[in-house]
Write a protein that holds these residues in place. Structure first.
Motif, short mmCIF file in Angstrom:
data_model
loop_
_atom_site.label_atom_id
_atom_site.label_comp_id
_atom_site.label_asym_id
_atom_site.label_seq_id
_atom_site.Cartn_x
_atom_site.Cartn_y
_atom_site.Cartn_z
N THR A 97 0.83 -1.20 0.00
CA THR A 97 0.00 0.00 0.00
C THR A 97 0.87 1.25 0.00
OG1 THR A 97 -1.69 -1.18 1.26
CG2 THR A 97 -1.86 1.22 1.18
N VAL A 139 1.01 5.15 0.65
CA VAL A 139 0.26 6.07 1.50
C VAL A 139 0.80 7.48 1.33
CG1 VAL A 139 -0.32 6.65 3.89
CG2 VAL A 139 -0.26 4.26 3.16
N ALA A 166 -4.49 6.15 1.88
CA ALA A 166 -3.95 5.15 0.97
C ALA A 166 -4.19 5.59 -0.47
CB ALA A 166 -4.60 3.80 1.23
#
Length: 487
Positions: free
Chosen positions: A31, A33, A40
């Protein structure tokens, strides 16, 4: 738009790898971010050794044809890439700000134009590579710069695209092929660059982008027997691992490893200039390898310097990097914020005094900080924090200033502020640093050599130095006799 595409600040970004001219997915993802708000941005392809090997194989396959491409044609394609960067400058700027938290105004006005300039400069410089032939006992010596082969380029998160293209441009201009491994905290503009390069006509396999964690794919890239050059910007511990990985194949390395640079302020200096330069070290929330984080001030003007510094630093605006008025944006990642805070807390526990800052602003940002009463052998003076944290020490004379300035294991840069030209010449000659600025800071010319001494790195890049690294230099010696001429 495809099912794989992310939308980041209104811009479509493909989160998959770019290998051999095609988008390639991985079984896993990580992910990405935004440091601005912790949101996200999307799931990014998480490379494995299999994708790393595929990228090197693609670079190897593409190398012969690209190496044989005339310099002028390679230069033309690099200029076309620069055109593409300029066409999409606003998109690149907003995506990179969203991804790494640096100021949008800086990306628009300085960083992304520099990305385009990287391609144009090295494209043009490649056409000037020449060494005058010379004679040895009637024999002719001819020096040439031959493409080396596939290059692995590993880049940091603090200026992702600019620092990536600082390596990519000369590697491609030299006739090499590239596997780029961008930092996992800021991978998005590398993906956009792959699109731009393809649209500019760069052949498939000449530029490959593999995303993921260094701990998972780094060794597969740096230990690969088909890799001919490795260029890395990052930390000393990671550089040691890369060097060990590359050692079995004696793969040449270029390493830029940050520093703990000094800013020396003498009593004869223009104090307003000195303060301006010192406050400038908070740029990019202190996440700059060249930052002069150790301020050394002649003791007779230290009190006045500190007073002016506090006033100037107090006017800095900390906040959303997308806002024009913001001077300092967020720290790249919560782990980095914790690291910065740990350095400051340990320094205070060891006796340092906080002049300004010394605390988190919120869960994403750290206040611009100045610490005094620090020991020369303390952690806060000796180790790179990579955040908006400066220390201030005083010196009595020139000898002490140089001793303090050089008393770390690093040697990337130094900044000197003085009104005495002779002193400037004396002191710069004694300092250990790859770059020394006198009465200025961060003036960079791509023709100049760049790199660090001691633990700040190995090698130099820039101008011809880049081509010396990314090429195999060859000297051809030809005898004056032995020709069967049938003219």
């Amino acid at each position: 738009m495809t099912e794989h595409t992310l939308t980041v600040a209104g811009v479509a970004v493909d989160p998959r790898h770019w290998i051999g001219g095609e988008r390639v997915a991985s079984a896993g993802t990580f992910t990405d971010v935004s440091p601005i708000d912790g949101r996200a941005l999307g799931e990014i392809a998480r490379g494995t050794p299999a994708e790393a090997a595929a990228a090197v194989a693609a670079a190897k396959a593409a190398f012969p044809a690209w190496a044989a491409t005339p310099r002028a044609e390679r230069a033309r394609i690099l200029h076309a890439i620069a055109d593409g960067v300029e066409k999409r400058l606003e998109e690149l700027a907003i995506v990179e700000t969203t991804d790494n938290g640096a100021l949008l105004r800086s990306h628009r006005r300085g960083v992304m134009p520099r990305v385009a300039h990287n391609f144009r400069f090295f494209a043009d410089w490649s056409l000037t590579l020449d060494h005058e032939d010379f004679e040895t006992r009637g024999h002719t010596n001819h020096v040439s710069w031959d493409p080396a082969g596939p290059c692995v380029l590993i880049t940091p998160w603090n200026a992702p695209l600019m620092l990536a293209t600082w390596k990519i441009a000369p590697a491609l201009a030299a006739g090499n092929t590239v596997v780029l491994k961008p930092a996992e905290w800021s991978p998005l503009t590398a993906s956009l660059l792959a699109d731009i390069a393809a649209e500019a006509g760069l052949p498939a396999g000449v530029l490959n982008v593999v995303q993921g964690y260094g701990s998972e794919i780094g060794d597969a890239l740096t230990s690969h027997p088909d890799v001919r050059r490795i260029s890395f910007t990052g930390s000393v511990p990671t550089a040691r691992r890369i060097a060990a990985s590359a050692a079995p194949h004696l793969t040449p390395l270029s390493l830029e490893l940050g520093g703990k640079s000094p800013l020396l302020v003498f009593a004869d200096a223009d104090l307003d200039l000195a303060v301006d330069l010192a406050v400038e070290q908070y740029d990019n929330a202190g996440q700059v390898c060249l930052a002069a984080t150790r301020i050394l001030v002649e003791e007779t003007v230290a009190e006045e310097f500190t007073r002016r510094f506090v006033a100037k630093a107090g006017a800095l605006v900390q906040g959303d990097p997308r806002e024009e008025a913001t001077d300092i944006g967020p720290t790249i990642h919560p782990r980095q914020l914790d690291r910065i805070d740990g350095f400051v807390r340990r320094a205070v526990e060891a006796g340092a005094r906080v002049v300004i800052g010394g605390h988190r602003v919120d869960e994403r940002s750290y206040a611009p900080t100045l610490l005094t009463e620090v020991a020369q052998d303390s952690e806060i003076v000796q180790e790179e924090v990579f955040g908006p944290v400066l220390t201030l020490q005083t010196f009595a004379d020139e000898d002490e200033a140089v001793r303090l300035a050089d008393d770390t294991r690093f040697g990337l840069a130094a900044t000197l502020v003085t009104g005495d030209r002779e002193r400037a010449d004396r002191v710069t000659g004694r300092l250990t640093a790859g770059t020394v600025w006198v009465n200025c800071f961060f003036v960079r010319d791509l023709k100049a050599p760049f790199g660090g001494s001691r633990h700040s790195g190995v090698g130099r890049e820039g101008g011809t130095w880049s081509f010396d690294f990314y090429c195999d230099l060859k000297n051809t010696v030809t005898a004056p006799k032995g020709w069967n001429d049938h003219g």
